[in-house]
Design an enzyme around this catalytic site. Structure first.
Site, PDB file in Angstrom:
ATOM      1  N   LYS A 185       0.825  -1.208   0.000  1.00  0.00           N
ATOM      2  CA  LYS A 185       0.000   0.000   0.000  1.00  0.00           C
ATOM      3  C   LYS A 185       0.870   1.274   0.000  1.00  0.00           C
ATOM      4  O   LYS A 185       2.075   1.187   0.150  1.00  0.00           O
ATOM      5  CB  LYS A 185      -0.973  -0.028   1.178  1.00  0.00           C
TER       6      LYS A 185
HETATM    7  C1  LIG Z   1      -5.222  -4.525   0.880  1.00  0.00           C
HETATM    8  C2  LIG Z   1      -6.696  -4.399   0.815  1.00  0.00           C
HETATM    9  C3  LIG Z   1      -7.524  -4.705   1.913  1.00  0.00           C
HETATM   10  C4  LIG Z   1      -6.999  -5.375   3.156  1.00  0.00           C
HETATM   11  O1  LIG Z   1      -5.973  -4.714   3.804  1.00  0.00           O
HETATM   12  P1  LIG Z   1      -5.153  -5.505   4.939  1.00  0.00           P
HETATM   13  O2  LIG Z   1      -4.473  -4.394   5.696  1.00  0.00           O
HETATM   14  O3  LIG Z   1      -4.179  -6.388   4.230  1.00  0.00           O
HETATM   15  O4  LIG Z   1      -6.101  -6.243   5.775  1.00  0.00           O
HETATM   16  C5  LIG Z   1      -8.867  -4.467   1.806  1.00  0.00           C
HETATM   17  N1  LIG Z   1      -9.416  -3.976   0.679  1.00  0.00           N
HETATM   18  C6  LIG Z   1      -8.666  -3.676  -0.398  1.00  0.00           C
HETATM   19  C7  LIG Z   1      -9.327  -3.102  -1.616  1.00  0.00           C
HETATM   20  C8  LIG Z   1      -7.291  -3.900  -0.380  1.00  0.00           C
HETATM   21  O5  LIG Z   1      -6.547  -3.644  -1.467  1.00  0.00           O
END
Ligand SMILES: *Cc1c(COP(=O)(O)O)cnc(C)c1O
Length: 388
Positions: A185
């Site tokens: 992210k």
């Molecule tokens: C990465 C992601 C999540 C989950 O995030 P985590 O921190 O890994 O639990 C949820 N929704 C979307 C669209 C994502 O890309």
């Protein structure tokens, strides 16, 4: 001599000496789990997004779980969400005993709209979870209007959207939005999530549920822990973000502006170089004012014209030393959901079309402009090889 250029991953976190020093300081401090650094990161999110309450969690998925838990679902309750999303949302809905009702997305932005959602609302609909896709913004005005008019909750999946602005307002400034700090992210804490809301009673409940349902959360400097008299108000979970992770996030959030500037330059270069490649179409950008955080650079492969499947295309890129990603394979086409969910009313035409054709090209802050040339050259050579 080895002339092969090194493997270009599709994503990599930008970790410098500042991040290493910040985590090391926590390790030396005698307090490594949730404490002052986690509170500092929560304050930094409030300053950046303008949200009133921010609660640091161990993942965005944990935030989804707590948000759904706080709704006290009864069997048969429904949540409207795209199938073109990360599976964690759908998993949490099903794990909570609720029913996901999938809504289609726009063919070119991969985002859903109030017009698509409205016909799917039933008297069992409790919540809508749309996704700010790839770092672009959802059209929030119409989604908020629909949620208010029908008295249904709106939870923004903002996993891709730290730094994104809808019109001129940061995502998270109002309503309820969940951010992710997983390593791919835009900023990372190793693993982590941030629950942002302007709903004070909801914030209090999430704060309690994230740590065993205890009524007290404050870090006590004297006892180096939580007040020992804390007692369970309601059964809760164990989703708190440790200071080791939060310290990393505090440095990363300061660098977010730099990260987005670099991502934007790379994305603009991709857009320019790919404009002449007929078999590759990037996503469309919103037609309202917004700031794109460029979390992902997603393209669709014309599988008919190129005569090559997306899987084979990704494999060819890998052979040429280039990583790529898939965000996302439609949830309703995956084994468990295929076998256990009734098909819903929406035929999900654009979702299925994209699920077969999308891939994410390398995009991360430490990537160089030359790497974009390399990726585009590889794409052209794969396509040329197929057509001849
Ligand atoms: C990465 C992601 C999540 C989950 O995030 P985590 O921190 O890994 O639990 C949820 N929704 C979307 C669209 C994502 O890309």
């Amino acid at each position: 001599m080895n002339d092969q250029p090194s493997f270009l991953p599709f994503s990599a976190p930008s970790i410098g000496q500042q991040e290493i020093d910040a985590v090391t300081a926590v390790l030396r401090s005698g307090w490594i789990t949730t404490g002052p650094r986690a509170s500092e990161l929560e304050s930094a999110y409030c300053r950046l997004t303008g949200c009133q309450h921010a609660i640091a969690l161990y993942s965005a998925t944990a935030g989804m779980h707590l948000a759904l838990h706080a709704l006290n679902f009864k069997p048969g309750d429904e949540v409207i969400t795209p199938s073109l999303t990360w599976v964690s949302t759908v998993n949490m809905i099903v794990a909570m005993g609720a029913t996901p009702v999938f809504v289609d997305v726009d063919r070119d932005s991969l985002m859903t709209t109030a017009e698509r959602i409205e016909p799917l609302i039933s008297d069992r609909t409790r919540l809508i979870i749309p996704v700010h896709y790839a770092g672009a913004a959802l059209d929030l005005d119409s989604l908020r209007k629909l949620s208010q008019a029908r008295g249904i909750g709106l939870l923004e999946d903002a996993a891709h959207a730290i730094g994104t602005e809808y019109k001129t307002t940061p995502v998270g400034a109002s309503g309820t939005a969940i951010f992710s700090m997983h390593p791919i992210k835009n900023i990372t804490t190793g693993e982590g999530g941030m629950f942002c809301t302007d709903d004070a009673p909801l914030a209090e409940r999430i704060r309690r549920l994230k740590f065993h349902g205890l009524g007290v959360d404050a870090f006590d400097r004297e006892t180096h822990g939580r007040a020992p008299q804390a007692e369970v108000i309601e059964p809760g979970f164990k989703y708190n973000l440790p200071d080791m992770n939060a310290a990393l996030g505090i440095v990363q959030i300061e660098r977010l502006g730099e990260f987005i500037r670099k991502r934007t330059l790379l994305a603009e270069k991709y857009l320019e170089l790919l404009s002449g490649v007929d078999e590759i179409s990037p996503l469309a950008q919103p037609d309202f004012e917004n700031r794109h955080a460029w979390h992902l650079f997603i393209v669709r492969l014309d599988i008919e014209a190129s005569g090559i499947t997306r899987e084979a295309f990704m494999a060819r890129l890998k052979e040429m030393g280039i990583g790529s990603g898939l965000h996302f394979r439609a949830a309703h086409l995956q084994k468990y959901f295929r076998e256990n969910l009734e098909p819903g009313p929406d035929p999900l035409t654009n979702t299925e079309w994209n699920s077969e054709r999308i891939l994410s090209l390398p995009l991360f802050p430490d990537m160089q402009p030359d790497d974009v040339d390399r990726v585009v050259a590889a794409i052209k050579s794969i396509l040329a090889g197929r057509k001849s």
